[in-house]
Motif scaffolding. Structure first.
Motif, short mmCIF file in Angstrom:
data_model
loop_
_atom_site.label_atom_id
_atom_site.label_comp_id
_atom_site.label_asym_id
_atom_site.label_seq_id
_atom_site.Cartn_x
_atom_site.Cartn_y
_atom_site.Cartn_z
N TRP A 264 -7.27 7.19 -0.82
CA TRP A 264 -7.03 8.11 -1.93
C TRP A 264 -8.32 8.87 -2.26
N ALA B 177 4.44 16.72 -6.39
CA ALA B 177 4.47 16.31 -4.99
C ALA B 177 4.41 17.51 -4.05
N THR C 165 -8.55 18.45 5.34
CA THR C 165 -8.15 18.19 3.96
C THR C 165 -8.92 19.11 3.03
N LEU D 9 0.89 19.71 5.74
CA LEU D 9 1.49 18.38 5.79
C LEU D 9 1.39 17.73 4.42
N ASP D 10 2.19 16.70 4.20
CA ASP D 10 2.16 15.96 2.94
C ASP D 10 0.95 15.01 2.95
N LEU E 73 0.15 12.70 0.96
CA LEU E 73 0.48 11.34 0.55
C LEU E 73 0.85 10.47 1.76
N ARG E 74 1.25 11.09 2.85
CA ARG E 74 1.55 10.32 4.07
C ARG E 74 0.29 9.74 4.69
N LEU E 75 -0.88 10.24 4.30
CA LEU E 75 -2.13 9.68 4.80
C LEU E 75 -2.45 8.34 4.15
N ARG F 230 0.09 6.37 2.17
CA ARG F 230 1.25 5.52 1.92
C ARG F 230 1.83 5.04 3.23
N TRP F 231 2.13 3.75 3.27
CA TRP F 231 2.70 3.17 4.48
C TRP F 231 4.19 3.46 4.54
N ALA F 232 4.67 3.68 5.75
CA ALA F 232 6.11 3.81 5.98
C ALA F 232 6.71 2.41 5.88
#
Length: 159
Positions: free
Chosen positions: A23, A34, A89, A134-135, A137-139, A141-143
């Motif tokens: 983060w 978002a 970023t 790209l989003d 938050l995908r960096l 947050r785990w899938a």
């Protein structure tokens, strides 16, 4: 057949890889707006995520990289980092604490949050690969993990 080799193999297959990104603000990480991908290059959307934080909060490099820009764009100041794998970023509005060309490590302070982006202070954090947004938050947050039963030969991990 002993259980140990299977347990060891599963541990190896399922062990998380070390995090490359984290983060860009100290906890907590409330998302106030978002990511919403634009339908076209110049179409409407939200090309990042807005994270609520107090003015003056330290803004951290989300990953190891090189500062490619630190300064004003239009009415805001921002910092942009280039990362391995072609990701870039961007963090705004911040008072930069770094300058172009500097190498930074994940977690290094790259600036401090300013007012001006949201109704209440927030950091706009964006990421793109080439021209594709790209989003971010995908960096961090785990899938969801999906475990499947193991029947027959174990698939190779690949590389």
């Amino acid at each position: 057949m002993p259980l140990f080799p299977t347990a060891l193999l599963l541990t190896t297959l399922l062990a998380p890889s070390p995090a490359r990104f984290s983060w860009p603000l100290p906890p907590p990480h409330p998302v106030v707006r978002a990511f919403h991908a634009p339908a076209s290059a110049f179409g409407p959307g939200h090309r990042g995520a807005d994270l609520s934080a107090a003015v003056g909060s330290p803004v951290l490099a989300a990953g190891d990289g090189v500062v490619v820009y630190a300064g004003a764009v239009a009415a805001r100041t921002l910092v942009s980092l280039q990362h391995a794998g072609g990701l870039r970023t961007t963090y705004e509005p911040i008072t930069p604490a770094v300058s172009a060309g500097r190498t930074v490590r994940r977690g290094d302070v790259i600036g401090h949050l300013q007012e001006g982006h949201c109704a209440s202070p927030c950091l706009h954090w964006g990421v793109r690969r080439g021209e594709e947004y790209l989003d971010p938050l995908r960096l961090v947050r785990w899938a969801p993990v999906r475990l499947l039963p193991l029947y027959g030969p174990v698939p190779s991990r690949g590389g």
